[in-house]
Design an enzyme around this catalytic site. Structure first.
Site, PDB file in Angstrom:
ATOM      1  N   ASP A   1      -4.489 -13.248  25.077  1.00 52.64           N
ATOM      2  CA  ASP A   1      -3.179 -12.872  24.542  1.00 52.64           C
ATOM      3  C   ASP A   1      -2.679 -11.634  25.267  1.00 52.64           C
ATOM      4  OD1 ASP A   1      -0.949 -12.314  23.049  1.00 52.64           O
ATOM      5  OD2 ASP A   1      -1.972 -12.188  21.123  1.00 52.64           O
TER       6      ASP A   1
ATOM      7  N   GLU B   1      -1.498 -16.546  26.010  1.00 51.69           N
ATOM      8  CA  GLU B   1      -0.536 -16.358  24.918  1.00 51.69           C
ATOM      9  C   GLU B   1       0.425 -15.219  25.213  1.00 51.69           C
ATOM     10  OE1 GLU B   1      -0.831 -14.983  20.219  1.00 51.69           O
ATOM     11  OE2 GLU B   1      -2.457 -16.152  21.121  1.00 51.69           O
TER      12      GLU B   1
ATOM     13  N   ASP C   1       5.022 -19.141  13.454  1.00 52.89           N
ATOM     14  CA  ASP C   1       4.546 -18.299  12.355  1.00 52.89           C
ATOM     15  C   ASP C   1       5.424 -18.578  11.143  1.00 52.89           C
ATOM     16  OD1 ASP C   1       4.449 -16.028  10.561  1.00 52.89           O
ATOM     17  OD2 ASP C   1       3.505 -14.849  12.151  1.00 52.89           O
TER      18      ASP C   1
ATOM     19  N   HIS D   1       0.357 -18.498  14.484  1.00 53.03           N
ATOM     20  CA  HIS D   1      -0.001 -17.090  14.597  1.00 53.03           C
ATOM     21  C   HIS D   1      -0.261 -16.479  13.223  1.00 53.03           C
ATOM     22  CE1 HIS D   1       1.673 -12.871  14.373  1.00 53.03           C
ATOM     23  NE2 HIS D   1       0.735 -12.699  15.284  1.00 53.03           N
TER      24      HIS D   1
END
Length: 370
Positions: free
Chosen positions: A197, A223, A272, A299
């Protein structure tokens, strides 16, 4: 027909159990607004959202002054209609994080209420595809941690049955990320998934360089390599690397996901539920991704995302970052590295209201419409 009679609002601030640092920020607190909706039958549903340390009072103000009063007298089962009406009620502030977060708290409360009245768990009400999902851990992969700590945590999670770990990248020089990832790969072997990430920290040229290192370590995804509004940059990066590109936590509308999917800018969607505006739009994004043959790996918010990833066919992972332990009476069920959704009606989260009330930063009850 039952109607909404009362909306209760309150917010708490959850301090993370461990230090959390990525390439752009440190998580010092987590403001968590709650919405509890009661209908004329006495049925109750609770929803929530979150911010990383700032913005919570703005979410609460939008709920108190605009959105919650508009719920009074509405039929709580008309979730889609309510979501659309509230979105257009706030059209001057949408699309944006504050509006989406406020909508999410209401929308999840309505889904909780609906499922409780129907006596069905959310994971079945929303699709019921599977009854468990593999976990990967982020909690031991933060950027400030030294190399040995990353190795130790990945090995510990592997021993618990977890299938993967996420490592934050974005150290000052590419060689540092290279060494950290290489050490973890050497320790866990080829079959354990390592995910990375970048938290939107790179420019395109540097992201291309780092992606070459990720390929060498057989990384599962890259990510948020670039700022989320740079769609063309993601298109070019995806063209230049074999590492799957994952995006979504910083996107706040269905249309933004549509643009990424249509252009091939991402091959993993990390929608999300709080930042997209609730369960209603989350499911739309998940099914849209399914039409593009793209995975959904959401997420954060593991307790709320657990039933959702079990509801849809194109989910592969659930991210493990403990969030609600201090305010729940029972933690998320984990068996051999898999998250198992609750069969209790509703969201499947067992709130500890004494703990929530003790941590409350203020509350308001709405009983009359705007």
């Amino acid at each position: 027909m039952a109607t909404i009679e009362r909306v209760e609002l309150q917010m708490i601030d959850l301090v993370p159990k461990v230090k959390r640092v990525d390439a752009i920020q440190s998580f010092v607190s987590q403001e968590t607004p709650f919405v509890t909706i009661t209908d004329s039958d006495g049925a109750v549903g609770t929803g929530y959202c979150y911010t990383i340390g700032t913005g919570g009072p703005s979410v609460m103000a939008l709920l108190e002054h605009t959105l919650a009063p508009a719920l009074i007298g509405r039929d709580p089962e008309r979730i889609e209609g309510i979501w659309r009406d509230l979105m257009f009620l706030t059209h001057a502030t949408a699309v944006g994080a504050i509006t989406s977060l406020a909508l999410a708290a209401i929308d999840t409360a309505l889904w909780d209420l609906k499922c409780k009245k129907a006596k069905i768990p959310l994971w079945k009400a929303a699709g019921g595809v599977r009854d468990r999902i593999p976990l990967y851990s982020t909690e031991g992969g933060w950027l400030h941690l030294e190399q040995q700590a990353l190795v130790d945590d990945a090995l510990a999670m592997q021993s618990k049955g977890f299938r993967g770990s996420k490592i934050k990248i974005g150290r000052e020089h590419i060689s540092q990320d290279d060494a950290r990832l290489g050490a973890v790969r050497a320790a866990v072997g080829a079959s354990y998934e390592i995910l990375t990430d970048g938290n939107q920290s790179f420019v395109l040229s540097e992201a291309i360089r780092r992606a070459q290192v990720l390929e060498e370590h057989r990384i599962g995804w890259f990510e948020e390599p670039l700022p989320s509004d740079d769609i063309q940059g993601h298109v070019e990066l995806a063209r230049r690397t074999s590492v799957p590109i994952a995006v979504g936590e910083s996107m706040y509308s269905i249309s933004q996901f549509k643009d990424y999917l249509q252009t091939g800018a991402a091959s993993i969607v990390q929608v999300d539920v709080a930042r997209i505006g609730g369960i209603t739009p989350w499911l739309k994004v998940a099914h849209m991704a399914e039409a593009f043959n793209v995975m959904v790996c959401p997420h954060f918010l593991m307790e709320l995302h657990l039933p959702l990833v079990c509801a849809v066919p194109n989910a592969k992972w659930l991210e493990y970052i403990p969030q609600l332990d201090a305010v729940t009476s029972m933690g998320m069920r984990i068996e051999d590295g898999f998250g198992v959704p609750s069969d209790a009606p509703g969201l499947g989260i067992q709130w500890d209201w004494d703990a929530i009330d003790a941590m409350s930063l203020g509350s308001r009850t709405i009983t009359e419409g705007a």
